[in-house]
Every structure is written in C-alpha cells, then in structure tokens.
Design an enzyme around this catalytic site. Sequence first.
Site, PDB file in Angstrom:
ATOM      1  CE1 TYR A   1     -26.525  22.814  54.421  1.00 14.26           C
ATOM      2  CE2 TYR A   1     -27.667  21.958  56.345  1.00 14.26           C
ATOM      3  CZ  TYR A   1     -27.700  22.494  55.082  1.00 14.26           C
ATOM      4  OH  TYR A   1     -28.907  22.732  54.468  1.00 14.26           O
TER       5      TYR A   1
ATOM      6  CE  LYS B   1     -28.431  26.035  54.255  1.00 11.23           C
ATOM      7  NZ  LYS B   1     -28.869  26.866  53.130  1.00 11.23           N
TER       8      LYS B   1
END
Length: 254
Positions: free
Chosen positions: A140, A144
């Site tokens: 994750y 980002k």
Amino acid sequence: MKHGKTIWITGSSDGLGMLAARELVQAGHRVVLHARNPERARRAMQQVPGAVDVLVGDLTQPEEVKRLAEAANQIGRFDVVIHNAWVYRASSRDLFMVNVLAPYMLTSLMLKPERLIYLSSDMHWQGKAQLNLDPDRVSYADSKLYVLMLCLAVARLWPDVLANAVNPGWVPTKMGGAHAPDDLEKGHQTQVWLAVSNESEARVSGKYFFHQQPQPFHPEASNEKLQDHLLKQCQKLSGVVFPKNTPANREHYY
C-alpha cells in the site's frame, strides 16, 4: 454560481469521494460520479442528489478502465478530474491496479482537464520505488508513493494542467475505521478546494497537500528519472501510452 465546473470523481459511491461530490454539487458544480458496479452506482445517485451522471467500471480490470475513459470522453472535456478511488486491504496486484495503474490509464486516455487531483497518503514515506516493478509485490505504501510520482510527472510534462496530490489524513471512513484520529470534514475539503478555488494558493501544480497546506514529500517522488521509469512501466503493463503535451490531448492510445 453562474459558471460551475464539470467534475468527475472516481470512487465516489461512498467515503471521501461521496462527501466531496455532495459539497461540489451544493456549490453549483456539475458532478459526475463513479462506482464499480451498477448497484453501487444506483446507490451513489441516491446519496448525491443533483449529480448529473454516474460512470460504472471496475478499476481492477484494465479493459473496464479503458471503457470508462471512453465513456468519460463521450461526456466531453472535464474541467477537473479527482482520482479519489483507492483500496487498502487488497492483493498487491489490486493495490497497484486501483491506486496507480487506473489513474495512469485514465489520465492518459481522457481528454485533458484543467485540473487533476490524485489521492496519496502520509504512508507514501514508507514506500519504495522498484526499478523492476512487479505488480504482485507492491505494498500500500508503495502504491501511494507511485501515485504521487505519477502526479508530479503529470505536473512536469503537462505545464498547462494543474496537477496536485492530497494526503486526506487517517479519517473515519469505512476504510479508515471508526476510531481514525483525523478530521473527516477536512479529509475531503482539500480536494474540493483544489478543484474549484481561484485562490492563488490553490492554483499551483506539482504540490503535495495536507489540509490545504503544501507539505514535504518523499525525495524519490521528485526524481525525474524514476518518474519517467514509472510511466514506461505503466505503459508496458497497460499498453497505454502517456500522451505528449498537446493542448487538446485528443490522441488516445490503446
């Protein structure tokens, strides 16, 4: 408002996307929603009275992303696109597809808007850019960082577009959880402000914002070689070429 903007918000069937859509509709703008399936699309139109339309497509599926871009272009050129859709608890491949590759494909295939807004996260500081990008090994935090890199590449390569990234904070949405510590209202207001404000502070490009304030970001994100490498990797994985800077941006590659 006499001259509202036409705005598309991905992932606007709930959470921050829906809150931003409601506020923009109430301010007199023409808002098009997005949901991943017809059931969620119907619910989104009920939850955001005044939205002009909803586009349906699963961002984990590249062919559906291409069809989404086609549907968006049939509506016409948007003034603003907010790439709000994201996933957190998902496979590495879906993390990469929804958080990075779908925004890349939509940016490349859609008629160029005046403003682009991408959702990043404070967790991007923990991400690492892979030279040999493997979608099955993306965290994750990596995703980002990549979407921030995409935003900064767009800002650099398309100087006629205002492209910025936003850290909405850890807010109490369905994904963030009920005990998330940040302010839910402030979580979507930066997107709204960047989308429509004529304040000089909002009419900038290549910035990373938290609560309407530009913030420092991971140094890898501004590395132009890494940005260009990311664009090439996204092209290879999707078959979609990032267009050169043309005002009309009417050349689309499939």
